[in-house]
Write an enzyme that holds these catalytic residues in place. Structure first.
Site, PDB file in Angstrom:
ATOM      1  CB  SER A 197      44.548  22.846  -0.043  1.00 46.50           C
ATOM      2  OG  SER A 197      44.583  23.863  -1.018  1.00 46.50           O
ATOM      3  CG  HIS A 224      47.039  25.708   0.868  1.00 53.30           C
ATOM      4  ND1 HIS A 224      47.138  24.622   0.033  1.00 53.30           N
ATOM      5  CD2 HIS A 224      48.100  25.630   1.710  1.00 53.30           C
ATOM      6  CE1 HIS A 224      48.212  23.921   0.349  1.00 53.30           C
ATOM      7  NE2 HIS A 224      48.816  24.506   1.367  1.00 53.30           N
ATOM      8  CG  ASP A 322      51.787  22.318   1.285  1.00 51.46           C
ATOM      9  OD1 ASP A 322      53.021  22.195   1.415  1.00 51.46           O
ATOM     10  OD2 ASP A 322      51.091  23.082   1.983  1.00 51.46           O
TER      11      ASP A 322
END
Length: 381
Positions: A197, A224, A322
């Site tokens: 991310s 992401h 995540d």
């Protein structure tokens, strides 16, 4: 707690005022200076180095990418957040900035609702600033971290139970991650899964550029990133990787030696065809962990559909958690070895930390060593 010092660099006086208000509204940062161009920015940096620079990509004279390169070369502790255009016309430049080392970007707001736009940007900046504060005030110095890591490289007694090391425990508010490697059984790796991310594009640039052409397995990556950016990012990685890299498409059948980047705005999952062939599917659906695509969704689908395969999961820099629950499921249902990026080399030590603290990480590696770790596990060395 001391507030972060922020510099704003944008050629629009109106937007400099907007960002100044948004920064002050976070309550944890203050604007040290606001300038109109890159030359002014670099001149001030020589005198007073801020913690964070909010940097416009498109400016007259010295553009944002040139300023970013100078900051990364000369002020390594200063974090840079790029400012992209409202219409996303500079997507390619934004992706390039992320690969150079900007930790994230914000888009100039659309519409005339000043207060609503400011609240939205201020809220996001507050999340980023909080992680930067944690890194700045609670991380050990590089020298101290390196010394600790050298002392604490230990083997664990089993794949699930860590051996107690002699490291001094950190306070709860300031955890550290020793470089460790579990004593795990060797097995042939069928698939590599990577989650990243904030700060991920630069980390992936490092990893993907070092993977050999004969890796021999498919690689599925969840980074992401908004929908308009993932294809550009995949094409950029393809230019520097010995493996073929593409944005994943619905119906793709993962091939050995190919890297698939999850499409922004869609969850990427894998399904099993009637002939037991792995197939990539792209799905709409609610965000998970506040993001779409989510690594947890991909990892869980792999565990559910292909429990007989052996996995290598890698979790790189990023905010949040995540990947943790998806890895837990992979560990329960498949043979799965997990590598997490070290705290000292993460732009944001969130996702790897979550996996590590859940006792799911088998090995912690610095970013420059992760490609080698992947090759070692895939080649079963």
């Amino acid at each position: 707690m001391k507030k972060l010092n922020v510099m704003i660099v944008d050629d629009s006086a109106l937007f400099r005022k907007f960002l100044s208000d948004a920064v002050e509204k976070t309550g944890i940062a203050e604007v040290q200076s606001a300038v109109a161009n890159g030359n002014e920015c670099l001149s001030i940096l020589k005198q007073n180095t801020p913690d964070v620079v909010l940097l416009d990509i498109n400016m007259p004279g010295m553009n944002g990418l040139d300023v970013l390169r100078s900051i990364k070369e000369n002020y390594e502790n200063t974090k840079v957040i790029m400012i992209s255009s409202a219409d996303n016309s500079d997507n390619v430049l934004t992706v390039t900035a992320l690969e150079i080392g900007a930790i994230d970007f914000i888009s100039k707001p659309k519409g005339n609702d000043w207060q609503r736009n400011m609240l939205s940007i201020s809220s996001y900046l507050k999340v980023l600033f909080n992680y930067i504060i944690i890194n700045k005030y609670y991380r050990r110095s590089s020298k101290e971290t390196a010394a600790t890591a050298a002392k604490s490289k230990v083997e664990r007694e089993s794949p699930t139970t860590p051996k107690q090391s002699n490291i001094e425990k950190e306070t709860e508010s300031a955890p550290t991650t020793p470089n460790i490697e579990r004593q795990a059984a060797r097995f042939k790796t069928d698939l590599v899964l990577i989650a990243s991310s904030t700060g991920g594009p630069k980390a992936l640039y490092d990893v993907c550029s070092k993977l050999p052409a004969d890796l021999g397995v498919p690689v599925l990556i969840v980074q992401h990133m908004p929908a308009d950016f993932t294809k550009i990012f995949a094409n950029s990685l393809n230019n520097i990787s010995k493996l073929e890299v593409s944005e994943a498409k619905d119906g793709d059948i993962p091939k050995a030696g190919h890297i698939y980047i999850a499409k922004g705005g869609k969850h990427m999952i894998v399904t099993k065809s009637s002939s037991n062939t792995m197939t990539i599917k792209l799905e709409d659906g609610p965000t998970v962990n506040g993001v779409r695509p989510a690594a947890d969704i991909l990892f869980a689908s792999v565990a559910d559909e292909f429990p007989n395969l052996s996995m290598l999961a890698v979790v790189l820099t990023g905010m949040g958690k995540d990947g943790t629950e998806g890895i837990r499921k992979l560990k329960e249902k498949t043979k799965c070895y997990v590598i997490t990026q070290s705290e000292k080399t993460c732009a944001v030590y969130g996702m790897p930390k979550s996996v590590y603290e859940a006792n799911l990480s088998d090995e912690v590696l610095d970013i420059q060593d992760i490609a080698g770790g992947i090759v070692r596990r895939v080649k079963n060395k």
